[in-house]
Write an enzyme that holds these catalytic residues in place. Sequence first.
Site, PDB file in Angstrom:
ATOM      1  N   ASP A 101       0.841  -1.183   0.000  1.00  0.00           N
ATOM      2  CA  ASP A 101       0.000   0.000   0.000  1.00  0.00           C
ATOM      3  C   ASP A 101       0.882   1.240   0.000  1.00  0.00           C
ATOM      4  O   ASP A 101       1.781   1.365   0.830  1.00  0.00           O
ATOM      5  CB  ASP A 101      -0.900   0.011   1.246  1.00  0.00           C
ATOM      6  CG  ASP A 101      -2.366   0.173   0.895  1.00  0.00           C
ATOM      7  OD1 ASP A 101      -2.688   1.226   0.320  1.00  0.00           O
ATOM      8  OD2 ASP A 101      -3.169  -0.730   1.177  1.00  0.00           O
ATOM      9  N   ASP A 202      -3.265   4.506  -2.217  1.00  0.00           N
ATOM     10  CA  ASP A 202      -4.383   5.003  -1.429  1.00  0.00           C
ATOM     11  C   ASP A 202      -4.749   6.430  -1.833  1.00  0.00           C
ATOM     12  O   ASP A 202      -3.870   7.290  -1.964  1.00  0.00           O
ATOM     13  CB  ASP A 202      -3.992   4.962   0.054  1.00  0.00           C
ATOM     14  CG  ASP A 202      -5.127   5.314   0.981  1.00  0.00           C
ATOM     15  OD1 ASP A 202      -6.128   4.577   0.990  1.00  0.00           O
ATOM     16  OD2 ASP A 202      -5.007   6.327   1.693  1.00  0.00           O
ATOM     17  N   HIS A 332     -11.538  -3.653   2.500  1.00  0.00           N
ATOM     18  CA  HIS A 332     -11.504  -3.261   3.916  1.00  0.00           C
ATOM     19  C   HIS A 332     -12.365  -2.035   4.210  1.00  0.00           C
ATOM     20  O   HIS A 332     -12.586  -1.712   5.379  1.00  0.00           O
ATOM     21  CB  HIS A 332     -10.062  -2.992   4.336  1.00  0.00           C
ATOM     22  CG  HIS A 332      -9.450  -1.811   3.634  1.00  0.00           C
ATOM     23  ND1 HIS A 332      -9.155  -1.828   2.293  1.00  0.00           N
ATOM     24  CD2 HIS A 332      -9.108  -0.576   4.071  1.00  0.00           C
ATOM     25  CE1 HIS A 332      -8.657  -0.664   1.935  1.00  0.00           C
ATOM     26  NE2 HIS A 332      -8.616   0.124   3.002  1.00  0.00           N
TER      27      HIS A 332
END
Length: 557
Positions: A101, A202, A332
């Site tokens: 990430d 992200d 998530h």
Amino acid sequence: MNNEKRVWWKEAVVYQIYPRSFADSNGDGIGDLNGITTHLDYLKNLGIDVIWVSPVYASPNHDNGYDISDYRAIMKEFGTMEDFDRMLEGIHARGMKLVMDLVANHSSDEHAWFVESRKGKDNPYRDYYIWQDGKNGGPPNNWGSCFSGSAWEKDEASGQYYLHLFTKEQPDLNWANPKVREGVFDMMRWWCDKGVDGWRMDVISMIGKENFEDGPVAPGALYGSFEPSCQHTETTHRYLREMRREVLDKYNLLTVGEAGGTVEGAIRYANEDGSELDMIFSFEHNDGLNDGTELGKWSDHGAPLKDVRAAFNRWQTGLQGRAWNTVYLGNHDQPRQVSRYGNDSELFRAVSAKMLATMIHMMRGTPYVYQGEELGMTNAYFTRLDQYEDVEVHNAWHQWVESGLVDGQDMMRWFARIARDNARTPMQWNAEKHAGFTTGTPWLPVTGNYPIINAEREVNDPDSVYHYYRKLIELRHQYPVIVYGEFVPMLEEDPEVYAYARVLDDVRLTVLLNWTERTVSCPLAEELSGHELISNYPTHQAGKLQPYEARVILSKG
């Protein structure tokens, strides 16, 4: 034969691990890197090509690891860098790849850059973040953060405000400063040189801020939107092209951006020319279904077939031949997919989970499997506020319930339906205490149905959701039409059946999906001739589809 560029990341299946909830190796109740390493054979046997691990960097955990204090260190709860190296070696030894990430729109307020930045206006790191003077005794503008409240936090020492599009502990980095960009790029190269195989980026669509004017205020909203100034800007595209030149082109990576937006916007991010990213996550089939109220995602709004189909078909046909797609339902940040889109009752959970999996894995794009999805894991259905850990939940409760604007029982019902913690409960490995996730006390309560829904039981049951996923992944690796075939919508007005075809040269796949708990009429099911690749029922009814039935027919010529 179409002449589309064929690359490994188009043919791969990606499995997302939320490390805090995957497997705990040391009994502290928190998942860790050694826990992941212990279960690599499970993922290899499932057929997974790429593992995406959500953030494992050092973090004070105000947003479960998405507030990073040191990008070159491992969170102590998750282990050590030696544990990471061992995990990476184990992944590569099994022929799988690792995607990390990249959280670079913001850092933690405990990151060394921000600690220096807030020391004063003359500090050399001040311009690593976005600081501004207030206006009229308040913040610089009316922007609200993604997690409720203002997007600005006042620093009493200097009297200025810093921007945080998420929590106040997540100050936004100032990408307009070339030293920030080079610092991020250098960190990326450091991880790539360790052997990391790609990046999930992200909120990458927010890195380029272009102005700081007040944003539009939706009816009933308390703050203005930052999106016109901070989402999908030309500046963001310029930064990504620079990242491509400085980092990405130097390695053989998979890159996927959390960007959302429109089909046309996605084509700019993930164009076939490879100038920015390989693919992006679209949100329309998830977040787009929640629009329409001043409370944003908090509502009883369901997921009707007509809306889901319209969103998927728009992206499937719109990106075709122009950009690569991702296909997924859960992650998530979303509730469990069988609870939201399917039917998680005892009677229909498994068959509807298989139907949804068929829909996703037969589409055009790289499929993403979120941990536990392959078991048909369900929402947690918590009944008390103190069972939730998510900052988004507690901020929403403060903003809407404590202010008297929303009834608490309504909000708890909406949390049970859509809150992010529904997908963050511990992975259900077996029927032992705490589902085999930990020998200690889990950081988040285990969903109560783990004695029935767990990996050990499903691996040993050839008719389980797990083995259905194995078959879907195996088929994708076997049939090029599933990866590269053209997407052709079918029965677009049918209120109960989602149907589409995939076509490559003389090979045609027809996919039929009953989205209801009733047996429905589907004459096309009787008209088709060919070989049935997969179905979630052992027998069929002529001209009909049974509750949540999925059928995939292969024909040639």
